[in-house]
Scaffold this active site. Structure first.
Site, PDB file in Angstrom:
ATOM      1  N   HIS A   1      37.264  43.712  43.543  1.00 29.53           N
ATOM      2  CA  HIS A   1      38.479  43.864  42.731  1.00 29.53           C
ATOM      3  C   HIS A   1      38.195  44.659  41.461  1.00 29.53           C
ATOM      4  O   HIS A   1      37.503  44.189  40.553  1.00 29.53           O
ATOM      5  CB  HIS A   1      39.034  42.469  42.388  1.00 29.53           C
ATOM      6  CG  HIS A   1      40.291  42.514  41.574  1.00 29.53           C
ATOM      7  ND1 HIS A   1      40.546  41.636  40.553  1.00 29.53           N
ATOM      8  CD2 HIS A   1      41.356  43.343  41.627  1.00 29.53           C
ATOM      9  CE1 HIS A   1      41.717  41.924  40.006  1.00 29.53           C
ATOM     10  NE2 HIS A   1      42.230  42.953  40.643  1.00 29.53           N
TER      11      HIS A   1
ATOM     12  N   SER B   1      44.783  41.773  43.857  1.00 34.95           N
ATOM     13  CA  SER B   1      44.704  41.152  42.532  1.00 34.95           C
ATOM     14  C   SER B   1      44.741  39.635  42.615  1.00 34.95           C
ATOM     15  O   SER B   1      44.176  38.950  41.756  1.00 34.95           O
ATOM     16  CB  SER B   1      45.877  41.614  41.670  1.00 34.95           C
ATOM     17  OG  SER B   1      45.870  43.001  41.534  1.00 34.95           O
TER      18      SER B   1
ATOM     19  N   ASN C   1      42.866  37.651  36.188  1.00 32.33           N
ATOM     20  CA  ASN C   1      44.322  37.520  36.283  1.00 32.33           C
ATOM     21  C   ASN C   1      44.788  36.065  36.125  1.00 32.33           C
ATOM     22  O   ASN C   1      45.890  35.819  35.640  1.00 32.33           O
ATOM     23  CB  ASN C   1      44.835  38.134  37.579  1.00 32.33           C
ATOM     24  CG  ASN C   1      44.782  39.655  37.522  1.00 32.33           C
ATOM     25  OD1 ASN C   1      44.784  40.231  36.432  1.00 32.33           O
ATOM     26  ND2 ASN C   1      44.708  40.306  38.659  1.00 32.33           N
TER      27      ASN C   1
ATOM     28  N   GLU D   1      35.334  42.321  40.020  1.00 36.32           N
ATOM     29  CA  GLU D   1      35.152  40.943  40.484  1.00 36.32           C
ATOM     30  C   GLU D   1      34.783  40.982  41.975  1.00 36.32           C
ATOM     31  O   GLU D   1      35.496  41.596  42.765  1.00 36.32           O
ATOM     32  CB  GLU D   1      36.446  40.135  40.297  1.00 36.32           C
ATOM     33  CG  GLU D   1      36.778  39.872  38.837  1.00 36.32           C
ATOM     34  CD  GLU D   1      38.116  39.156  38.640  1.00 36.32           C
ATOM     35  OE1 GLU D   1      38.230  38.373  37.700  1.00 36.32           O
ATOM     36  OE2 GLU D   1      39.064  39.393  39.430  1.00 36.32           O
TER      37      GLU D   1
END
Ligand code: NAD
Length: 269
Positions: free
Chosen positions: A127, A106, A177, A139
């Site tokens: 991701h 992450s 994130n 991603e």
């Protein structure tokens, strides 16, 4: 996450080998996939033959050597750099030279995993978002070491599994994130300050922003240990106080309340 990723790959008609350290944890992951698919069959969203086809594409293994012929290996173990680096060293020893070695991290720097293998150019981030079988985004993270071939093949793979890929450089938190976690962390600050209750903060963000769930429900879904690790990495990278994990988050993790996966986090399940 690993079971969800295996399901996505299997749905796209590709073979997925779900590798875990023990038969028991591999079986748990497959059981989660199986029960998720059974719910869809019950609701009439999936036919039984399709379910069987998806499940037939997933096999399990405990020996890393079973991944020797894979074209893409996606690491999705605990969010801890030393653990991931050791796994990348081990994968480097068994993977075919053409394989892409990807991480589902992450926030950890992908380059730190690339630098422990003999061909760093074949390492990138792929991701997924939680639940991987539902959320469309992936991603594709490019560390400075990655080759164009690795990124291009990853983009093709992400398209082939029916996901919406976005390209991003290897900066902590990537796109989602880096933007999401200051918000989640500030929701905890608001709760600590006594500004509003957890339930009202969740209701407010759902009703006021049209988010599918509020920040505390989302933290519990992500996992509080994973969330703490993400915030620690973001804080170390950017030094911004908005990323400094709130004390309440640290306390819950220390108590073993990790969210949905332990049946208690901010909420009790
Ligand atoms: N939870 C999320 O919302 C989310 C979303 C996207 C990406 N991720 C990333 O996915 C990865 C896994 O997250 P998760 O939520 O599935 O965590 P989790 O804690 O649910 O699962 C991690 C699993 O890794 C296993 N594990 C630990 N060390 C291992 C090793 N050396 N070899 C094999 N297995 C090992 C553990 O036994 C556990 O089953 C992390 O890097 C996380 O940052 C999580």
């Amino acid at each position: 996450m690993a079971g969800g990723i295996a399901e996505v790959v299997a749905r796209a008609g590709m073979r997925a080998i779900l590798r875990a350290r023990s038969e028991a944890s591999a079986a748990t992951a497959v059981k989660q996939v199986t029960s998720g698919l059974a719910r869809q069959v019950d609701k009439g969203k999936l036919d039984a033959a399709e379910r069987d086809r998806i499940l037939a594409n997933i096999t399990t293994a405990t020996d890393l050597g079973a991944l020797g012929a894979c074209d893409i290996i996606i690491e999705s173990v605990v969010e801890d750099l030393a653990t991931k680096q050791q796994l990348f060293r081990d994968l480097d020893a068994v993977a075919t030279p053409r394989a892409i070695l990807a991480t589902n991290t992450s926030t950890l720097p992908v380059v730190e995993m690339a630098k422990v293998v003999r061909q760093p150019e074949r390492v990138c981030g792929i991701h997924f978002f939680n639940p991987a079988q539902v959320l469309p985004l992936v991603e594709i993270v490019r560390p400075i070491t990655a080759s164009d071939d690795t990124i291009n093949r990853s983009v093709t793979f992400v398209k082939a599994i029916g996901k919406d890929g976005v390209n991003v450089l290897d900066r902590a938190g990537f796109i989602v994130n880096a933007l999401l976690f200051p918000y989640l962390n500030n929701a905890i600050r608001m709760l600590e300050d006594g500004t509003a209750s957890m339930e009202d903060i969740d209701t407010a963000m759902k009703g006021g922003c049209n988010f599918p769930m509020g920040p505390f429900a989302l933290l519990d879904l992500v996992g509080l240990d994973t969330s703490l690790s993400i915030l620690d990495t973001l804080h170390a990278s950017f030094g911004d106080e908005n990323f400094a994990p709130r004390p309440m988050l640290r306390k819950l993790v220390a108590e073993g309340r990790l969210g949905r996966k332990t049946k208690a986090g901010f909420y009790v399940y």
